[in-house]
Design an enzyme around this catalytic site. Structure first.
Site, short mmCIF file in Angstrom:
data_model
loop_
_atom_site.label_atom_id
_atom_site.label_comp_id
_atom_site.label_asym_id
_atom_site.label_seq_id
_atom_site.Cartn_x
_atom_site.Cartn_y
_atom_site.Cartn_z
N ASN A 155 0.85 -1.20 0.00
CA ASN A 155 0.00 0.00 0.00
C ASN A 155 0.88 1.24 0.00
O ASN A 155 2.11 1.14 -0.06
CB ASN A 155 -0.97 -0.02 1.19
CG ASN A 155 -0.24 -0.12 2.52
OD1 ASN A 155 0.56 0.74 2.88
ND2 ASN A 155 -0.50 -1.20 3.26
N ASP A 158 -4.27 -6.39 4.65
CA ASP A 158 -5.36 -7.21 5.18
C ASP A 158 -5.33 -8.63 4.62
O ASP A 158 -5.82 -9.57 5.24
CB ASP A 158 -6.71 -6.57 4.87
CG ASP A 158 -6.93 -5.27 5.63
OD1 ASP A 158 -6.39 -5.16 6.76
OD2 ASP A 158 -7.61 -4.38 5.12
N LYS A 210 9.66 -16.61 -10.66
CA LYS A 210 8.91 -15.53 -11.31
C LYS A 210 7.80 -16.11 -12.19
O LYS A 210 8.03 -17.00 -13.01
CB LYS A 210 9.85 -14.66 -12.15
CG LYS A 210 9.14 -13.53 -12.86
CD LYS A 210 10.12 -12.72 -13.72
CE LYS A 210 9.37 -11.66 -14.51
NZ LYS A 210 10.28 -10.89 -15.39
N PHE A 243 -4.77 3.30 14.64
CA PHE A 243 -5.05 4.25 13.56
C PHE A 243 -6.16 3.70 12.69
O PHE A 243 -6.25 2.49 12.46
CB PHE A 243 -3.80 4.48 12.71
CG PHE A 243 -2.95 5.64 13.16
CD1 PHE A 243 -2.89 6.82 12.45
CD2 PHE A 243 -2.20 5.53 14.33
CE1 PHE A 243 -2.12 7.88 12.87
CE2 PHE A 243 -1.42 6.59 14.77
CZ PHE A 243 -1.38 7.77 14.03
N LYS A 251 -13.71 0.23 15.34
CA LYS A 251 -12.39 -0.37 15.54
C LYS A 251 -11.90 -0.16 16.97
O LYS A 251 -11.24 -1.03 17.55
CB LYS A 251 -11.38 0.22 14.55
CG LYS A 251 -11.61 -0.18 13.11
CD LYS A 251 -10.56 0.44 12.19
CE LYS A 251 -10.78 0.00 10.74
NZ LYS A 251 -9.78 0.62 9.82
N LYS A 297 -11.05 -3.70 18.82
CA LYS A 297 -9.64 -4.05 19.01
C LYS A 297 -9.14 -3.79 20.44
O LYS A 297 -7.95 -3.88 20.71
CB LYS A 297 -8.79 -3.27 18.00
CG LYS A 297 -9.15 -3.58 16.55
CD LYS A 297 -8.42 -2.65 15.58
CE LYS A 297 -8.98 -2.76 14.16
NZ LYS A 297 -8.56 -3.98 13.49
#
Length: 402
Positions: free
Chosen positions: A209, A278, A288, A324, A338, A342
């Protein structure tokens, strides 16, 4: 207010060198000790005698000059400094410091010091905005170097724009702030996660990301400056770790998961600013993957464990956990879910699509959410956001101790 503090002031050959005289004068009025190092070019703009009179100390210019005592001058000054200031800091000086070049007394002493460094940039607008200067600035900021300015206005060359050195009172205010920084996290252990994780597809490709690690590293630097013992669990990033932090590098989300389960219980505060993937590829290829004559490539993804949830499940009494929530819609609602799911004490929510927030930039716009309060913050530098997060984490720590 600065009795017992010592400032080493570097003066380079920028036209704003004359302003550094007032910086010395103001510091002396605050009872700070001041040593001045000048470059050869600076001596052509302001006589060393001026600084010697104001500081009541000899000015250092030449690395190889005969010494009055048997200390090695650039080392002794580097060790003596409680803060090392360069005003004006030219583009040339910033380039040297960013790339570790030590070819005169000032750059050599800067490279040797362990003291906080404060730069007051001053240069032509074109030089300040040049990609090379901005890249050097980025490197220096990532290493924990502090800056004040530059301001915008009429420059000596006749241009009007950014690049004007901050006024002496602003520079002295920044020095005072550094020298009197609160040490309210002394004795506390703070762990910060930062950056992305990568999930291998094959030996040359991966899923990841846009996280740059800037937010996590800014929090870590702020915690260090406030006296904490800091550990960074970091995914792959392209910024230097703050000096003094212990860094535990990870690659995949599973690496992060195992590292956090081992290290999180040892901490007083855990701030999870990393952006773990995730999902991971179920069966990464050993070699490859080649193109298949126009056929689609199908990857089977499996869900990674929820690292923050796993850390929350083993939270010990008195420990503060901060998460976060990087969202693109229904930011507050998703963050609150969250927070509960959590077992966090606080969550930092931000809309990563907002201008000036999110990945890769030096600013952020966040809302601090606890179980009983919601605090939206204006756009700030990530370092400023880091301090606000730590302020709240410390409040929660104290609350638990009562």
């Amino acid at each position: 207010m600065l009795t017992g503090k010592h400032v080493v002031l570097g003066v380079t050959g920028g036209i704003a060198a004359y302003k550094a005289c007032e910086v010395v004068s103001r510091l002396r009025k605050l009872h700070a000790g001041v040593d001045v190092i000048m470059t050869e070019n600076a001596t052509k703009l302001v006589a060393p005698l001026t600084f010697e009179t104001l500081s009541n100390r000899p000015v250092a210019v030449d690395t190889f000059s005969r010494i009055e005592s048997w200390d090695v001058k650039h080392i002794s000054l580097a060790q003596k400094a409680d803060v090392f200031v360069v005003a004006p800091a030219t583009a040339n000086l910033m380039a040297k410091l960013a790339h570790g070049i030590a070819d005169d007394m000032l750059s050599t002493t800067l490279l040797a010091t362990k003291a906080p460094i404060l730069l007051a940039p001053a240069m032509n607008t074109g030089m300040w905005t040049a990609p090379a200067t901005q890249a050097n600035l980025e490197t220096l900021l990532s290493r924990g170097v502090h800056t004040v300015g530059p301001a915008s206005g009429m420059l000596a060359c006749g241009d009007n724009g950014a690049g004007r050195m901050s006024e002496p009172e602003e520079i002295v205010e920044a020095i005072v702030k550094l020298l009197t920084a609160k040490q309210d996290l002394a004795g506390k252990k703070v762990l910060v996660t930062a950056g992305p994780t990568v999930e291998r597809i094959d030996p040359v490709r991966y899923l990841t990301n846009d996280s740059s690690g800037k937010m996590g590293y800014a929090i870590a630097q702020a915690a260090l400056d406030r006296g904490a013992e800091v550990t960074i669990v970091s995914g792959p990033v392209h910024i230097a770790a703050p000096v003094g932090a212990k860094v535990l590098p990870v690659q995949s989300t599973m690496d992060l998961y195992h590292t956090m389960l081992e290290n999180a219980p040892l901490q007083d505060v855990v701030i999870q600013a990393a952006a773990p993937a995730d999902y991971r590829v179920e069966n990464p290829a050993d070699q490859k993957i080649k193109k298949q004559d126009g056929e689609s490539l199908v990857l089977t993804l499996v869900e990674n464990p929820d690292v923050a949830k796993a850390v929350g499940q083993q939270k010990r009494p008195g420990q503060v956990l901060v998460g976060f929530a990087a969202e693109t819609q229904q930011v507050t609602e998703n963050a609150k879910k969250k927070l509960a799911k959590k077992n966090l004490d606080m969550i930092v929510a931000n809309d990563v699509t907002a201008e000036g927030a999110g990945f890769g930039v030096d600013t952020n716009i966040v809302t601090l959410i606890t179980h009983d309060e919601l605090k939206p913050l204006p756009k700030m530098t990530k370092r400023q956001v880091g301090d606000r997060i730590l302020d709240e984490a410390l409040r929660l720590l104290q609350q638990k101790a009562e």
